[in-house]
Design an enzyme around this catalytic site. Structure first.
Site, short mmCIF file in Angstrom:
data_model
loop_
_atom_site.label_atom_id
_atom_site.label_comp_id
_atom_site.label_asym_id
_atom_site.label_seq_id
_atom_site.Cartn_x
_atom_site.Cartn_y
_atom_site.Cartn_z
N ASP A 178 0.85 -1.19 0.00
CA ASP A 178 0.00 0.00 0.00
C ASP A 178 0.89 1.25 0.00
O ASP A 178 1.83 1.33 -0.80
CB ASP A 178 -0.97 -0.04 1.19
N TYR A 305 -3.10 11.01 0.70
CA TYR A 305 -3.64 10.86 -0.65
C TYR A 305 -3.62 12.20 -1.39
O TYR A 305 -3.43 12.24 -2.61
CB TYR A 305 -5.07 10.32 -0.58
N HIS A 356 -4.58 -7.84 0.98
CA HIS A 356 -3.87 -6.57 0.97
C HIS A 356 -3.01 -6.35 2.21
O HIS A 356 -1.96 -5.72 2.14
CB HIS A 356 -4.90 -5.45 0.84
#
Length: 378
Positions: A178, A305, A356
């Protein structure tokens, strides 16, 4: 300031009482109009989770588990950084930097710290041992929250390199998934002399236009999953990448909102049978959600982000790279795509279980991947 100070987690009793009171005053929305998770976490499922959070979850147990490992804070580039530093009893152990992502934390790695640092004590005498450095990303957990722009992936990578040097490591390897994959990739791009190689469980390699003419069945499935992510699964990233402050108000004020924001991703991204708890124990799920709540890090973590909107892009790495592909990862590139981007691909393995959150879901498999991969680099 270059000092390194010991750190211990201790959330005030008042914060725990406030959480429980807020959970008890929740104003719930009406139920979803579907019979699955396609609109988000089902109402009954989230009410059950949050009732357990309010009445039965023991945060002090989590604190004890974290505080059993050496933790520290140090100032790097004007920001206080929290990290675990677990030295192996083997003085020749290889330093390994582990970086988490969103919605993750250092809690993901608790089950692998012992086996990686002291393999002999965990049934694997002679296996590769590691000195472990596990930092909390800026704006996450017990690291400081940046109060100005500029803390994107490249700056974090530079901070991690500084951290490893400050700890006295003349060589190290790095691993991430990630955002941890983006940071680890940035470390590899920076090419510090000390970094011997990297491992990624979400490699940032993508198909080129010419690939689409002869996709294998596995590659076709990957392309389909990429499209699904863009169309159905990336709303959280678009919100956090454009308006992290606005969504942060809701998540900072409502523990139920914070729980739903994270729990839905654990459902979508883990290798589960329909329930996140089949992949990660419920106590561990509530530990993770609690960490975000008690540190009030919804907005500050989501802001990464906004800072690094283009970080998840393909880059050519010229140092040794290892890759582990877990079957329920968001994006599962093919080896031929990876070989085009990674000139020294020394380890590639496609596993049968896991998603994940590799270390969180499959700690034993994660440990074996680290041992196998990095043994090939030293």
């Amino acid at each position: 300031m270059t000092s390194i100070a010991p750190f211990s987690v201790c959330v005030p009793d008042e914060a725990i009482d406030d959480l429980r009171a807020r959970l008890g005053r929740t104003r719930w929305p009406g139920r979803e109009t579907v019979t699955d998770w396609s609109q988000g976490v089902p109402l009954a499922t989230l009410r059950n989770l949050c009732e357990e959070w309010r009445t039965r979850h023991d945060w002090r147990r989590c604190e004890t588990a974290v505080n059993a490992w050496p933790q520290f804070r140090t100032d790097i580039d004007g920001l206080g950084i929290h990290f675990l530093h677990v030295r192996s009893p083997d003085q020749n152990a290889l330093p390994l930097l582990l970086t988490h992502g969103w919605p993750g934390s250092v809690l993901e790695f608790l089950e692998v710290l012992g086996p990686l640092s002291d393999p002999a004590a965990h049934g694997a005498p002679g296996a590769q041992a590691f000195h472990l450095v596990v930092p909390s990303l800026p704006g996450y957990g017990f690291s400081d929250q940046p109060d100005a722009t500029g803390w994107g992936v490249e700056r974090i990578a530079d901070a991690w390199i500084t951290l490893m040097r400050r700890l006295g490591y003349g060589r190290f390897v790095a691993q991430g998934g990630d955002w941890g994959a983006a940071v680890t990739t940035a470390i590899a791009m920076a090419r510090p002399a000390e970094c011997l190689g990297v491992h990624l469980n979400m490699p940032l390699v993508f198909p080129e236009e010419s690939d689409f003419a002869d996709l294998t069945p596995a590659e076709q499935a990957t392309v389909a999953s990429m499209q699904f992510y863009q169309d159905q699964d990336s709303g959280y990233a678009k919100l956090q990448g454009t308006r992290p402050q606005s969504v942060g108000y809701a998540l900072a004020d409502s523990p139920v909102g914070q729980a739903a924001w994270i729990y839905e991703k654990l459902h979508a991204w883990t290798d589960n049978d329909g329930s996140p708890e089949s992949a990660v124990p419920r106590d561990a799920i509530l530990d993770l959600i609690s960490l975000y709540w008690f540190t009030n890090s919804a907005a500050s973590s989501g802001r990464l982000y906004w800072e690094s909107a283009t970080a998840f892009r393909g880059q050519r790495l010229e140092i040794p790279v290892g890759v582990s592909i877990f079957p329920k990862e968001i994006f599962r590139p093919s080896r031929r795509w990876a070989e085009r981007s990674y000139s020294e691909l020394v380890h590639w393995n496609e596993l049968d279980k896991g998603g994940h959150f590799a270390a969180f879901e499959q700690p034993a498999l994660f440990v074996e991947e680290m041992r196998t991969c990095f043994t090939r680099m030293v």
